[in-house]
Design an enzyme around this catalytic site. Structure first.
Site, short mmCIF file in Angstrom:
data_model
loop_
_atom_site.label_atom_id
_atom_site.label_comp_id
_atom_site.label_asym_id
_atom_site.label_seq_id
_atom_site.Cartn_x
_atom_site.Cartn_y
_atom_site.Cartn_z
CE LYS A 37 -117.45 -33.27 -111.96
NZ LYS A 37 -118.88 -33.14 -111.95
CD GLU A 61 -121.48 -34.26 -113.82
OE1 GLU A 61 -122.42 -33.46 -113.96
OE2 GLU A 61 -120.35 -33.89 -113.50
NE ARG A 67 -113.34 -19.29 -117.36
CZ ARG A 67 -114.59 -19.04 -117.03
NH1 ARG A 67 -114.90 -17.92 -116.41
NH2 ARG A 67 -115.54 -19.91 -117.25
P1 ADP Z 1 -119.68 -25.40 -118.61
O1 ADP Z 1 -118.28 -25.66 -118.24
O2 ADP Z 1 -119.97 -25.63 -120.06
O3 ADP Z 1 -120.20 -24.10 -118.09
P2 ADP Z 1 -120.83 -26.85 -116.36
O4 ADP Z 1 -120.39 -28.22 -116.01
O5 ADP Z 1 -120.32 -25.72 -115.52
O6 ADP Z 1 -120.52 -26.56 -117.89
O7 ADP Z 1 -122.41 -26.79 -116.34
C1 ADP Z 1 -123.13 -25.69 -116.80
C2 ADP Z 1 -124.59 -25.87 -116.42
O8 ADP Z 1 -125.10 -27.09 -116.96
C3 ADP Z 1 -124.87 -25.96 -114.94
O9 ADP Z 1 -124.96 -24.71 -114.34
C4 ADP Z 1 -126.20 -26.68 -114.93
O10 ADP Z 1 -127.27 -25.85 -115.25
C5 ADP Z 1 -126.04 -27.66 -116.08
N1 ADP Z 1 -125.53 -28.96 -115.57
C6 ADP Z 1 -124.27 -29.43 -115.65
N2 ADP Z 1 -124.18 -30.65 -115.08
C7 ADP Z 1 -125.39 -30.96 -114.62
C8 ADP Z 1 -125.96 -32.08 -113.92
N3 ADP Z 1 -125.24 -33.14 -113.59
N4 ADP Z 1 -127.28 -32.03 -113.59
C9 ADP Z 1 -128.04 -30.96 -113.92
N5 ADP Z 1 -127.57 -29.89 -114.57
C10 ADP Z 1 -126.27 -29.88 -114.93
#
Ligand code: ADP
Length: 501
Positions: free
Chosen positions: A124, A208, A299
């Site tokens: 990110k 965040e 991916r």
């Molecule tokens: P990863 O790369 O480990 O899968 P992500 O950034 O895709 O991590 O986030 C995975 C999950 O974590 C999201 O689907 C959500 O449930 C939770 N999450 C991530 N960021 C936030 C946020 N800012 N607020 C609420 N939930 C979050």
């Protein structure tokens, strides 16, 4: 359709992965008349992928860094196997730009995006520029270079609690902590930094605002070698435990056509900014009608089958054909979603003991075939579930004409699925599928934590289960199964998981 001049023939694909995704890729290769070479670790021999492959190259011992995560071993293995292309699957090295580059530098085709696109979109922090170019809305946060704990605590206070701290190099739900108050901020940040360092080799974190009633909605995109990108619409993956997805569906029950268009356009712009080729996913959180970009996965995604089922397409074949410069994206007007698809991830774990991993030989595995049912698995009767790798042993995917029918079909399918020898989360999945909030389609990412904080309450075994356990114990003892001595059993109650009633 071919551009003629640029076509690159693919005759042998090396699969740099294991388990169900290795099998998935092999199915696509076989149908395309392409030879497969499985690159596997020493312990991954009694597996379905091993048996299915046309050729096999051992790339090292069980330890990830010495096999599936070793760029050198994987590239050398692919060359030794005579491959002209490498499919990375998901997880492992699939989002590693250095790996993609190493494959290309060794004279092979990487089946996926260009190394530059992976670098630009992969995490990110590096995706910041793309996010600005694509005007993608993001959750308020802090992504700065100042990584001192005091500064990060101050940033968290500025953002306002709850805040989520994430390892910049993280993934798969790991390296993330929710911070509820200033009092716990320093400790949680330090812990995310440590986890990032240990699991991903980097202590860099970002912050965040934590959205505490959001849905996880992601858009499948596909870019072809001519530069065309399409949005293949969304999947909803709000049913998660510890930020890891368990149940996914296409399409989402929560999007209006306007939101679908706006989110799909944003996803497409992001992919175009990254000059994206092949399959990719743009993840968003949706809360109170507003959407926020979460991350881009460069991916194939675990949950890609639900998109395939509602659109009637094959993403893995498209990836391979695109890499061979033979495929141009589906015309937008041909992409009409039909019906509803749901996927459940089957984990070898004990749902009655808060999801404790369950390992051991698989005494019997049987999936109930039927219309609109699809089973993606890397194990069969006689194989073993070990503790070396991810506990996901299969995915069950169903399609039906409406969401409610698909839910019913999934419940019936799971009820008839047999996994004997280890515990699975099948009873837990069935409970979740029966919950009114899920049936209404109103679930958020808090669904599991709110309604099933401890998993399932322990229960008595039925007489039938007890009788079966005795029979299975007897059969196991008299068979002298060598797998028993090698892997051992994780717990003495394992056999009551024979049928997940
Ligand atoms: P990863 O790369 O480990 O899968 P992500 O950034 O895709 O991590 O986030 C995975 C999950 O974590 C999201 O689907 C959500 O449930 C939770 N999450 C991530 N960021 C936030 C946020 N800012 N607020 C609420 N939930 C979050």
């Amino acid at each position: 359709m071919s551009k003629g001049s640029g076509r690159r023939r693919i005759q042998t694909v090396a699969i740099a992965n294991r388990g169900e995704v290795a099998v998935r890729i092999m199915h696509a290769c076989r149908e395309l008349g392409i030879r497969t070479v499985l690159l596997h670790s020493e312990v991954d021999v009694a597996t379905r992928a091993y048996r299915m492959a046309d050729a096999r190259v051992c790339i090292g011992p069980a330890a990830l860094n010495e096999s599936y995560l070793s760029i050198e071993n994987v590239v050398n293995g692919a060359l030794a196997g005579g491959a002209d292309a490498v499919h990375p699957g998901f997880g492992f090295l699939s989002e590693n730009a250095d790996f993609a580059q190493a494959v290309v530098s060794a004279g092979m085709i990487f089946i996926g995006p260009k190394p530059e696109s992976i670098r630009a979109a992969g995490d990110k922090i590096s995706a910041k520029k793309l996010i600005e170019q694509a005007k993608a809305p993001t959750v308020p946060g802090y992504m700065g270079a100042d990584q001192r704990i005091e500064s990060l605590v101050e940033e968290a206070v500025r953002i306002g609690f709850p805040v989520i701290v994430k390892a910049a190099a993280g993934g798969g739900g790991r390296g993330m902590k929710v911070i509820r108050s200033r009092a716990e901020a320093a400790e949680q940040i330090a812990s995310a930094q440590r986890e990032g360092q240990a699991a991903f080799g980097s202590p860099v974190v970002f912050l965040e605002k934590y959205l505490d009633r959001a849905k996880h909605i992601e858009f499948q995109i596909f870019g072809d070698f001519t530069g065309q990108v399409v949005s293949l619409m969304e999947r909803e993956c709000s049913v998660q435990r510890r930020h890891q997805k368990i149940i996914e569906e296409a399409l989402s029950p929560s999007l209006t056509p306007e939101l679908r268009r706006a989110m799909g356009e944003t996803a497409k712009r992001l992919a175009e900014s990254a000059q994206y080729q092949s399959a990719g996913t743009v993840e968003f959180l949706l809360q109170d009608g507003a959407f926020y970009f979460l991350e881009m996965n460069t991916r194939l995604q675990v949950e890609h089958p639900v998109t395939e089922m509602v659109l009637g397409i094959d993403l893995v074949k498209a990836q391979i054909l695109n890499a061979a410069q033979e495929f141009m994206v589906w015309p937008e007007e041909s992409l009409r979603p039909h019906g509803h698809a749901i996927e459940c991830r089957i984990y070898a774990e004990n749902p009655y003991q808060a999801g404790m991993p369950s390992t051991g030989p698989l005494l019997g595995v049987s999936w109930p075939e039927g219309p609109g049912r699809r089973f993606e698995t890397g194990v069969e009767t006689g194989d073993a579930v070990t503790s070396y790798y991810d506990p996901m042993i299969a995915k069950v995917i169903v399609w039906d004409e409406t969401r409610l029918r698909a839910i019913k079909k999934m419940k019936a399918t799971l009820a008839e699925s047999v996994v004997l020898g280890v515990h699975t989360n099948i009873p837990f999945l069935r409970e979740m599928l029966s919950h009114p909030e899920f049936i209404d389609g109103a679930m958020t990412t808090q669904f599991v934590g709110q309604h099933f904080p401890e998993g399932l309450a322990p229960r008595e075994r039925t007489e039938l289960e007890k009788a079966f356990q005795m029979e299975a114990e007897k059969a196991l003892l008299s068979s002298g199964d060598p797998a028993q001595g090698r892997t051992g059993f994780s717990d003495p109650m394992r056999l009551d998981a024979w049928r997940n009633v």
